[in-house]
Design a protein around this motif. Structure first.
Motif, mmCIF file in Angstrom:
data_model
loop_
_atom_site.group_PDB
_atom_site.id
_atom_site.type_symbol
_atom_site.label_atom_id
_atom_site.label_comp_id
_atom_site.label_asym_id
_atom_site.label_seq_id
_atom_site.Cartn_x
_atom_site.Cartn_y
_atom_site.Cartn_z
ATOM 1 N N GLY A 109 1.143 -0.924 0.127
ATOM 2 C CA GLY A 109 -0.155 -0.104 0.334
ATOM 3 C C GLY A 109 1.094 1.469 0.002
ATOM 4 O O GLY A 109 0.929 2.049 -0.660
ATOM 5 N N LEU A 110 2.070 1.034 0.791
ATOM 6 C CA LEU A 110 2.858 2.649 0.514
ATOM 7 C C LEU A 110 3.807 3.073 -0.995
ATOM 8 O O LEU A 110 3.578 3.427 -0.265
ATOM 9 N N GLY A 111 3.459 1.441 -1.553
ATOM 10 C CA GLY A 111 4.430 1.567 -2.689
ATOM 11 C C GLY A 111 3.111 2.530 -3.956
ATOM 12 O O GLY A 111 3.647 3.296 -4.678
ATOM 13 N N ILE A 112 2.111 2.130 -3.606
ATOM 14 C CA ILE A 112 0.985 2.975 -4.359
ATOM 15 C C ILE A 112 1.360 3.996 -3.644
ATOM 16 O O ILE A 112 1.228 5.081 -5.123
ATOM 17 N N VAL A 156 2.011 6.689 -6.922
ATOM 18 C CA VAL A 156 1.154 7.898 -7.093
ATOM 19 C C VAL A 156 1.352 9.362 -6.550
ATOM 20 O O VAL A 156 1.153 9.824 -7.389
ATOM 21 N N ALA A 157 1.677 9.564 -5.807
ATOM 22 C CA ALA A 157 1.549 10.928 -4.813
ATOM 23 C C ALA A 157 3.065 11.706 -5.623
ATOM 24 O O ALA A 157 3.207 12.887 -6.355
ATOM 25 N N VAL A 158 4.059 11.114 -5.379
ATOM 26 C CA VAL A 158 5.164 11.921 -5.650
ATOM 27 C C VAL A 158 5.484 12.138 -7.354
ATOM 28 O O VAL A 158 5.349 13.472 -7.494
ATOM 29 N N PRO A 159 4.999 11.473 -8.678
ATOM 30 C CA PRO A 159 4.747 12.439 -10.133
ATOM 31 C C PRO A 159 3.248 13.044 -10.276
ATOM 32 O O PRO A 159 3.781 14.062 -10.644
ATOM 33 N N TRP A 160 2.832 12.598 -9.193
ATOM 34 C CA TRP A 160 1.094 13.943 -9.321
ATOM 35 C C TRP A 160 1.773 14.770 -8.396
ATOM 36 O O TRP A 160 1.841 16.163 -10.030
ATOM 37 N N ALA A 180 13.432 4.352 2.050
ATOM 38 C CA ALA A 180 13.615 5.425 3.095
ATOM 39 C C ALA A 180 12.553 4.966 4.278
ATOM 40 O O ALA A 180 12.370 4.392 5.285
ATOM 41 N N THR A 181 11.050 4.038 3.663
ATOM 42 C CA THR A 181 9.794 3.881 4.063
ATOM 43 C C THR A 181 9.935 2.788 4.210
ATOM 44 O O THR A 181 8.748 2.086 4.820
ATOM 45 N N HIS A 182 10.483 1.959 3.679
ATOM 46 C CA HIS A 182 10.140 0.202 3.186
ATOM 47 C C HIS A 182 8.948 -0.256 2.493
ATOM 48 O O HIS A 182 8.153 -1.060 2.564
ATOM 49 N N GLY A 183 8.708 0.695 1.580
ATOM 50 C CA GLY A 183 6.963 0.710 0.446
ATOM 51 C C GLY A 183 7.835 0.141 -0.090
ATOM 52 O O GLY A 183 9.460 -0.322 -1.049
ATOM 53 N N ASN A 184 6.345 -0.778 -1.082
ATOM 54 C CA ASN A 184 7.453 -2.055 -2.118
ATOM 55 C C ASN A 184 7.987 -1.266 -3.594
ATOM 56 O O ASN A 184 7.241 -0.259 -3.579
ATOM 57 N N LEU A 185 9.177 -0.918 -3.311
ATOM 58 C CA LEU A 185 9.580 -0.503 -4.903
ATOM 59 C C LEU A 185 9.483 -1.031 -6.007
ATOM 60 O O LEU A 185 8.978 0.172 -6.615
ATOM 61 N N ALA A 227 7.594 1.545 -8.107
ATOM 62 C CA ALA A 227 8.039 2.521 -9.823
ATOM 63 C C ALA A 227 6.751 1.828 -10.589
ATOM 64 O O ALA A 227 6.434 3.078 -12.064
ATOM 65 N N PHE A 228 5.713 0.788 -10.693
ATOM 66 C CA PHE A 228 4.361 0.664 -11.524
ATOM 67 C C PHE A 228 3.451 1.421 -11.602
ATOM 68 O O PHE A 228 3.092 2.307 -12.791
ATOM 69 N N CYS A 229 3.088 1.713 -10.575
ATOM 70 C CA CYS A 229 2.273 3.368 -9.861
ATOM 71 C C CYS A 229 3.079 4.102 -10.818
ATOM 72 O O CYS A 229 1.762 5.363 -11.437
#
Length: 410
Positions: A188-191, A195-199, A234-239, A243-245
């Motif tokens: 969930g953190l990866g998603i 989404v948030a960073v590129p937006w 840094a946050t241990h989100g799924n890389l 990347a795909f999102c």
């Protein structure tokens, strides 16, 4: 490390010099790097010495998969998915899970693996690689709907298979519900990051305070990707899911950013893919290929010749595709880069069946690369009008018409 870099640089130069020939023949740059890794690895000449637990293996696999999923996501923005979903939706919504299930059944009943390890292998081998369908997609005589189907499917299925690989791997490692909850949080953190960073980055550039120059335009998406990678670390989100999102988000909200980065990004992803194939080949040895036994080789054939074709046949019932089109889609389900990296991730995971799973994945990928890279030109020519209707057929038809007219006149 220096030897590996030297070998990669030499092979890359050779691949560049042979690239024009490869586009016209059955020669494949992917097969070149895989075979070179095998010959130069510890299983043969011992020039490139690598072990599954070497840091370079895990790091390269991680970066390569991140780059490929990021560029894959950029191929399929929301608008693309919405306007071209009918046929790819069948391949992804039905074909992917059916391929996973049939492959898992083969692993369980032919090789004797446990159900969770069998499902893991099914998830690893379910994605397809667009590299070996390049001749088909690039042939303008191939129906546009078929080219679009293969493009969208191969661009999306790596990312769709990823959660299943992570889930089955976690369960195979003996995770309890708490760990599965952590896995869900990681995904969930990866998603969210993806989404948030590129937006936010795209919205900032559209304000009156910021604007990318022409020279720096291709670096925009690269900077977004690196920021997603760093935040994921840094946050241990799924890389990989991030990347795909992120790629999909850039394609959806930043058409200009996607266009400026497209060629540059494809080159970066290609470099990582070829490096990963070299490392993958170096980890394969003759004892490894021989240790799978005849059941393992039979499983590889079943995974390639039965699982994907059966899944596609069921998925496209009543779709309007003719037999030739369905056959082309069914055959071009090669196991390529994503399966390579997923196999490397499993090998480094430390699960009890890691070596056995990797062996079966390796054998299937080797057979797939050899079969699909040598048949893409042949299958593409099915759709060539001159191949479809040989020259002698037109001559014979004109002779028959002439004889018919002469008989009518007499």
């Amino acid at each position: 490390m220096s030897v590996l870099l030297l070998v990669f640089a030499g092979l890359l130069l050779l691949a560049v010099l042979l690239s024009s020939l490869a586009n016209r023949t059955i020669l494949s740059t992917a097969a070149l790097f895989l075979v070179a890794g095998f010959l130069l690895g510890d299983g043969a000449l011992g020039v490139v010495s690598l072990a599954p637990n070497d840091e370079i293996v895990a790091t390269l696999a991680e970066l390569a998969l991140f780059a490929v999923l990021f560029t894959d996501g950029m191929r399929v923005g929301w608008k693309d998915l919405r306007t071209a979903w009918r046929l790819p939706g069948r391949a992804l919504g039905w074909g992917l899970p059916l391929t996973l299930v049939v492959t898992a059944l083969g692993a369980h009943y032919l090789v004797g693996l446990g159900w969770m390890e069998s499902l893991l292998i099914g998830a690893i081998l379910a994605p397809t690689d667009p590299v070996f369908a390049a001749a088909l997609v690039g042939n303008e005589k191939v129906p546009p709907r078929l080219r679009q189907l293969l493009n969208v499917e191969s661009g999306v299925n790596d990312g769709l298979a990823l959660p299943f690989v992570m889930l089955f791997l976690a369960v195979a490692a003996g995770s309890e519900s708490l760990h599965l909850g952590e896995l869900g949080l990681e995904l969930g953190l990866g998603i969210v990051i993806g989404v948030a960073v590129p937006w936010v980055a795209i919205k900032l550039e559209r304000t009156r305070w910021f604007s990318a120059s022409t020279a720096y335009e291709p670096l925009n998406a690269l900077a977004i990707g690196l920021l997603v990678l760093a935040l994921g670390k840094a946050t241990h989100g799924n890389l990989f899911l991030a990347a795909f999102c992120a790629g999909i988000t850039v394609a959806t909200f930043g058409e200009r950013q996607r266009e400026s980065f497209e060629h540059f990004g494809e080159l970066i992803a290609e470099l990582f893919k070829l490096a990963a194939l070299l490392v993958f080949g170096a980890l394969i040895s003759l004892p490894l290929l021989g240790s799978v036994g005849w059941r393992g080789w039979l499983f590889a054939i079943v995974a390639l010749v039965l699982a994907r074709p059966l899944a596609i046949w069921i998925s496209f019932l009543g779709s309007g595709l003719n037999v030739r089109e369905q056959a082309a889609v069914a055959w071009f389900g090669p196991k390529g880069f994503a399966s390579v990296v997923y196999g490397l991730i499993v090998l480094a995971s430390g699960i009890a069946a890691a070596q056995e799973v990797f062996q079966l994945v390796a054998v299937t990928i080797v057979v797939s690369i050899l079969l699909h890279s040598s048949t893409d030109i042949v299958v593409a020519r099915w759709f060539d009008d001159e191949q479809e209707v040989p020259a002698w057929y037109g001559v014979a038809r004109r002779l028959r018409e002439r004889v018919r007219k002469e008989r009518g006149a007499s």
